[in-house]
Design a protein around this motif. Sequence first.
Motif, short mmCIF file in Angstrom:
data_model
loop_
_atom_site.label_atom_id
_atom_site.label_comp_id
_atom_site.label_asym_id
_atom_site.label_seq_id
_atom_site.Cartn_x
_atom_site.Cartn_y
_atom_site.Cartn_z
N ARG A 181 0.86 -1.19 0.00
CA ARG A 181 0.00 0.00 0.00
C ARG A 181 0.88 1.22 0.00
NH1 ARG A 181 -5.02 -0.27 0.16
NH2 ARG A 181 -6.02 1.69 0.75
N ILE A 182 0.61 2.15 -0.91
CA ILE A 182 1.36 3.39 -0.87
C ILE A 182 0.39 4.53 -0.61
CG2 ILE A 182 3.16 2.62 -2.45
CD1 ILE A 182 1.74 4.51 -4.56
N GLU A 183 0.94 5.62 -0.05
CA GLU A 183 0.11 6.79 0.14
C GLU A 183 0.85 7.98 -0.45
OE1 GLU A 183 -1.85 7.08 3.96
OE2 GLU A 183 -1.89 9.27 3.72
N SER A 184 0.15 8.79 -1.23
CA SER A 184 0.83 9.93 -1.85
C SER A 184 0.99 11.03 -0.81
CB SER A 184 0.07 10.42 -3.07
OG SER A 184 -1.26 10.68 -2.74
N CYS A 185 2.16 11.70 -0.84
CA CYS A 185 2.42 12.74 0.16
C CYS A 185 2.51 14.12 -0.48
CB CYS A 185 3.68 12.40 0.95
SG CYS A 185 5.06 11.91 -0.07
N ALA A 186 2.19 14.22 -1.76
CA ALA A 186 2.17 15.53 -2.44
C ALA A 186 1.22 15.44 -3.61
CB ALA A 186 3.58 15.87 -2.93
N ASP A 187 0.64 16.58 -4.04
CA ASP A 187 -0.16 16.58 -5.27
C ASP A 187 0.81 16.43 -6.44
OD1 ASP A 187 -2.36 17.19 -3.73
OD2 ASP A 187 -2.22 19.35 -4.09
N SER A 188 0.41 15.70 -7.47
CA SER A 188 1.28 15.62 -8.66
C SER A 188 0.46 15.28 -9.88
CB SER A 188 2.37 14.57 -8.47
OG SER A 188 1.81 13.27 -8.50
N GLU A 189 0.99 15.63 -11.05
CA GLU A 189 0.32 15.32 -12.29
C GLU A 189 0.29 13.80 -12.51
OE1 GLU A 189 1.83 17.53 -15.62
OE2 GLU A 189 0.02 17.14 -16.79
N LEU A 190 1.30 13.13 -11.97
CA LEU A 190 1.41 11.68 -12.19
C LEU A 190 0.44 10.88 -11.32
CD1 LEU A 190 3.29 9.91 -13.96
CD2 LEU A 190 4.55 9.41 -11.87
N LEU A 191 0.40 11.18 -10.03
CA LEU A 191 -0.40 10.35 -9.12
C LEU A 191 -1.67 11.03 -8.64
CD1 LEU A 191 2.38 8.78 -6.83
CD2 LEU A 191 1.37 7.85 -8.90
N GLY A 192 -1.88 12.28 -9.01
CA GLY A 192 -3.09 12.98 -8.58
C GLY A 192 -2.92 13.62 -7.21
N ALA A 193 -4.03 13.66 -6.47
CA ALA A 193 -4.04 14.42 -5.21
C ALA A 193 -3.23 13.73 -4.12
CB ALA A 193 -5.47 14.62 -4.74
N ARG A 194 -2.77 14.53 -3.14
CA ARG A 194 -2.02 13.97 -2.01
C ARG A 194 -2.95 13.18 -1.08
NH1 ARG A 194 0.84 17.59 1.89
NH2 ARG A 194 1.05 19.12 0.24
N SER A 195 -2.35 12.37 -0.23
CA SER A 195 -3.06 11.57 0.78
C SER A 195 -3.99 10.52 0.18
CB SER A 195 -3.90 12.44 1.73
OG SER A 195 -3.08 13.38 2.34
N VAL A 196 -3.78 10.16 -1.06
CA VAL A 196 -4.60 9.08 -1.62
C VAL A 196 -3.80 7.79 -1.49
CG1 VAL A 196 -5.69 8.18 -3.71
CG2 VAL A 196 -5.76 10.63 -3.22
N ALA A 197 -4.46 6.76 -0.97
CA ALA A 197 -3.77 5.48 -0.83
C ALA A 197 -4.17 4.59 -1.99
CB ALA A 197 -4.17 4.83 0.49
N ARG A 198 -3.26 3.78 -2.46
CA ARG A 198 -3.62 2.80 -3.49
C ARG A 198 -2.79 1.54 -3.29
NH1 ARG A 198 -3.19 5.13 -9.07
NH2 ARG A 198 -2.84 7.21 -8.31
N GLU A 199 -3.36 0.44 -3.77
CA GLU A 199 -2.66 -0.83 -3.68
C GLU A 199 -1.79 -0.97 -4.93
OE1 GLU A 199 -4.49 -5.09 -3.01
OE2 GLU A 199 -4.28 -3.81 -1.26
N VAL A 200 -0.53 -1.32 -4.74
CA VAL A 200 0.38 -1.42 -5.89
C VAL A 200 1.15 -2.73 -5.83
CG1 VAL A 200 0.70 1.09 -6.00
CG2 VAL A 200 2.31 -0.31 -4.68
#
Length: 467
Positions: free
Chosen positions: A59-78
């Motif tokens: 499970r990863i959680e994004s820690c910044a907004d980005s064009e690649l992964l979208g909004a911050r604090s979104v978790a996804r299974e990878v």
Amino acid sequence: MILSGGPASAFAEGARRAPPEIFDMGKPLLGICYGMQTMVAQLGGAVAQAARGEYGRARIESCADSELLGARSVAREVWMSHADRVTELPPGFKALAASDNAPFAAVADEARGFFGLQFHPEVTQTEGGSEVLSNFVHGVCGCAREWTPANIVARALDEIREQTRGEGVILGLSGGVDSSVAAALLQRAIGAQLTCIFVDTGLLRMNEGDLVMQTFAEHLGVRVRRVDAADEFFARLKGVTEPERKRKIIGNLFIEIFEREAARVEDAKWLAQGTIYPDVIESAGDSGGGSGQATLIKSHHNVGGLPQRMRLKLLEPLRDLFKDEVRAVGRELGLPESLIARHPFPGPGLAVRILGEVRREFAGVLRRADAIFMEELQNHKMHSHVSQAFAVFLPVKSVGVTGDKRAYEHVIALRAVETTDFMTADWARLPHALLASASARICNEVPGVSRVVYDISAKPPATIEWE
Ligand code: XMP
């Protein structure tokens, strides 16, 4: 540019490096797994061996907004598959996402358009993986959406006509989706120049030979020669148990028979094959056109030395396509859904689904069990929800009871997987009711089987086929 993953370690001696000039071209870059590690190492960051590798779901959680992964604090299974990891970022980079085991699961130097992913967006198991790739290709790079089935077909028709210039073409039709789509494409492009050869190895699925002849010879008007070679295949496979030897024997005999038949086709200058992109990659260690870098997993008999031996030029119109794209092309060409929707079938056929020695009677048992499994998948409307499903014949015997009598018969394993690219796959969570009726019917209706088991292994570490 996308720097792909690979089995090497980014700090091993002689580790492959990206050509340094790509970092000065002012173009966006996406490094995946090894590709990210080498990018980081080359740009002044650090990569080290992790205390423990990370293989499988994470499970990863994004820690910044980005064009690649979208909004911050979104978790996804990878899906992760790495032993090394980034420990220090190069100047200008920041973290975009983290997992428990990889603080730099995604990184970027957005000013330069450089992105790195420790996980694999290209595999089915990564949630929203194709969106991530799409964000890079269409968003960051600004590429148009031109890779459509209609464009692929139009380009392939032009290329086939351009390449063959009126010369004769032979194609080995196997009954599988790939060679079928290749045949339909060639028929549309250069029908009058095409002769198909269909070798019935005795290792095909239930009624497969008749379906092939009906679809191509009767409906599409393709010139097809059918060769019944079952006796020769069973004779040559007698006593052979080692999987790679089985594959080689089948490949060689197929070539022999094919050459014999092809010699009767006058003026053939080209050999067309339904090779698709995963075949090219997985046969990279073979004589096929791979990079020689990916590790050899299994020898696929459809990428081999046939054209050189036959002094024919090689025509591979599906070579750049993944399976889902091949299907889309087949639909675009108007092939019947019953054929396109068929699950993929390996070149060596049932021989890699009969573990150990291949015998005619085992093939008969397996064909019946497999047909029942397919029927039950259809009955439960699950056939199109799995990417590939089949039965496997296990040459071990187990005890059972049929009626009042003790039985001591063989075991059938059922395998069903979900994947889009066939490079990685997960086992399908089939409804218990389906598994129950398939098992009951196989034990009751197929003499010689007393037990049915279901395979719950993912790829990796298992492969889809058992051999
Ligand atoms: P594995 O078993 O390698 O299979 O995970 C991946 C996909 O490839 C198919 N397969 C083959 N296809 N010739 C083919 O054309 C072959 O020798 C061969 N071996 C495996 C397999 O059915 C699955 O879809």
